[in-house]
Design a protein around this motif. Structure first.
Motif, short mmCIF file in Angstrom:
data_model
loop_
_atom_site.label_atom_id
_atom_site.label_comp_id
_atom_site.label_asym_id
_atom_site.label_seq_id
_atom_site.Cartn_x
_atom_site.Cartn_y
_atom_site.Cartn_z
N ILE A 77 26.99 -12.66 7.39
CA ILE A 77 26.72 -11.56 8.23
C ILE A 77 25.34 -11.07 7.76
CG2 ILE A 77 27.38 -9.27 8.98
CD1 ILE A 77 30.45 -10.14 8.22
N HIS A 78 24.62 -10.81 8.66
CA HIS A 78 23.21 -10.53 8.25
C HIS A 78 22.49 -9.25 9.00
CE1 HIS A 78 19.45 -12.40 6.65
NE2 HIS A 78 18.89 -11.41 7.27
N ARG A 79 21.88 -8.46 8.10
CA ARG A 79 21.07 -7.21 8.65
C ARG A 79 19.92 -7.21 8.48
NH1 ARG A 79 25.66 -6.26 10.81
NH2 ARG A 79 27.17 -4.49 10.52
N PHE A 80 18.80 -7.03 9.38
CA PHE A 80 17.42 -7.09 9.04
C PHE A 80 16.81 -5.74 8.84
CE2 PHE A 80 18.24 -11.22 11.49
CZ PHE A 80 17.49 -12.05 10.64
N GLY A 81 15.83 -5.66 9.09
CA GLY A 81 14.83 -4.27 8.64
C GLY A 81 14.92 -3.71 10.15
N ASP A 82 14.13 -2.49 10.03
CA ASP A 82 14.15 -1.58 11.38
C ASP A 82 13.31 -2.21 12.22
OD1 ASP A 82 15.23 0.31 9.89
OD2 ASP A 82 13.63 1.74 9.97
N LEU A 83 13.95 -2.22 13.62
CA LEU A 83 13.20 -2.78 14.75
C LEU A 83 12.12 -2.11 15.12
CD1 LEU A 83 15.10 -4.76 17.48
CD2 LEU A 83 13.15 -3.23 18.16
N ALA A 84 12.25 -0.52 15.25
CA ALA A 84 11.21 0.12 15.73
C ALA A 84 10.76 1.37 14.74
CB ALA A 84 11.64 0.78 17.02
N GLY A 89 8.38 -2.40 14.13
CA GLY A 89 7.21 -2.88 14.91
C GLY A 89 6.81 -4.08 14.48
N GLY A 90 5.54 -4.61 15.00
CA GLY A 90 4.89 -5.97 14.83
C GLY A 90 4.56 -5.99 13.40
N GLN A 91 4.46 -5.11 12.68
CA GLN A 91 3.98 -5.13 11.22
C GLN A 91 4.91 -6.05 10.50
OE1 GLN A 91 3.29 -1.62 9.18
NE2 GLN A 91 5.19 -0.61 10.02
N VAL A 92 6.16 -5.59 10.74
CA VAL A 92 7.30 -6.52 10.23
C VAL A 92 8.09 -7.68 10.86
CG1 VAL A 92 7.84 -4.80 8.21
CG2 VAL A 92 8.75 -4.16 10.46
N PHE A 93 7.21 -7.94 11.82
CA PHE A 93 8.04 -8.91 12.95
C PHE A 93 9.43 -8.11 13.71
CE2 PHE A 93 9.53 -13.09 14.30
CZ PHE A 93 8.79 -12.74 15.66
N TYR A 94 9.15 -6.85 13.89
CA TYR A 94 10.12 -6.06 14.42
C TYR A 94 11.68 -6.15 13.70
CZ TYR A 94 7.13 -5.88 18.22
OH TYR A 94 5.85 -5.74 18.94
N GLY A 95 11.24 -6.14 12.04
CA GLY A 95 12.54 -5.92 11.43
C GLY A 95 12.67 -7.48 10.91
N LEU A 96 12.43 -8.46 11.26
CA LEU A 96 12.98 -9.68 11.05
C LEU A 96 12.37 -10.29 9.92
CD1 LEU A 96 12.54 -11.65 14.56
CD2 LEU A 96 14.71 -10.63 13.62
#
Length: 309
Positions: A77-84, A89-96
């Motif tokens: 099970i995986h949780r990425f970072g903030d999408l927005a 945003g784009g600086q973290v590839f929308y959390g990925l």
């Protein structure tokens, strides 16, 4: 008020299952009076358990489903970072680019109704040991109207600064109740109780023991795909929006692909384990603080006789 409306809507059960039709293919000439008596006494054969869920986990909650005897369920099970928001945003590839939590766990069926689970979460470096027991199975004729499964979990925070080992310990108990409203729609409610020896976050005035309630819904789209909604509310006078806390909420799609069950979801909860997300969810959907997550479940059958469904 919004959180209570969500819970209320999930608690509504509007109608029962449609009874199965009676087999009338036998002609009167081929049925003796003795056969008729035996048939009338064997109505239980036409009952069968309702399998409402494809997997033992939804988005936040566990389901009433258990792993069958001598089956092993391997989960990632995986949780990425903030999408927005400001951290997304784009600086973290929308959390990925970011990882908030990863859970790797094993569920083993001691019997068809009793499972032992073991896993570890990145969030809090939490190691958990669970016992899960299916008490009731909903039947197709509604003679048993709901499924009931009991869950007990103990957790240990393996790293960090604590005065004693007991300060690292937490416990979580939950009764999971589900009902298949129609052939495509299932509701689940799960009252629970969480106890921690060290509060998370460890601030003055926060409770270390509190009740909680989770609600989930599943809408079947095809035989292999469903839409999920999952919500949880801690009954804590400190964990309120005024103090920067928010209730965990998730939306997702569940896809069955042969031996795997794959769930893709969006949730504001950073953490995966209920000990963590019930204690300390501070992310707000309105501020873009939601993230993509996924669950992969793979069943290994050591019976060598039947395929797990």
């Amino acid at each position: 008020m919004k959180k209570y409306l969500i819970l209320f809507s999930l608690l509504i059960i509007s109608k029962g299952l449609i009874a199965q039709q009676t087999d009338t293919t036998k002609s009167k000439s081929s049925t003796s009076s003795a056969d008729s008596l035996l048939n009338s006494m064997s109505t239980d054969d036409k009952k069968h358990p309702v399998v409402a869920f494809k997997s033992t986990r939804l988005i936040l909650s566990q389901s009433t489903q258990t792993v069958k005897k001598n089956n092993l369920n391997f989960q990632i099970i995986h949780r990425f970072g903030d999408l927005a928001g400001k951290n997304g945003g784009g600086q973290v590839f929308y959390g990925l680019d970011d990882i908030n939590d990863v859970y790797i766990g094993l569920e083993y069926g001691l019997t068809d109704n009793l499972n032992v689970d073991f896993g570890r979460s990145t969030f809090g470096k939490l190691v958990n040991l669970d016992l899960k027991y299916a008490v009731l199975h909903e039947t197709s004729d509604s003679s048993i109207p709901v499924s009931l499964t009991l869950l007990g979990e103990s957790g240990v925070n393996t790293y960090g600064s604590y005065d004693t080992f007991s300060d690292r310990l937490s416990w979580f108990g939950q009764a999971i109740i589900s009902r298949e409203i129609t052939s495509i729609f299932t509701l689940q409610v799960s009252p629970g109780y969480l106890s921690t020896n060290t509060a998370d976050p460890n601030v003055l005035g926060i409770e270390t023991h509190f009740f909680n309630l989770a609600g989930a819904a599943k809408l079947k789209v095809t035989n292999h795909m469903s839409v999920l909604v999952d919500y949880a509310h801690p009954f804590s006078s400190f964990r309120t929006s005024a103090n920067g806390f928010h209730d965990p909420l998730g939306f997702g799609i569940e896809i069955e692909t042969g031996g795997h069950v794959f769930t893709l979801n969006i949730t504001n909860a950073n953490a995966i384990d209920p000990i963590n997300y019930l204690s300390n969810t501070r992310e707000n959907f309105s501020k873009g603080q939601y993230r993509i997550g996924f669950t992969i479940s793979r069943i290994f059958d050591f019976n060598h006789k039947e395929t797990y469904r």
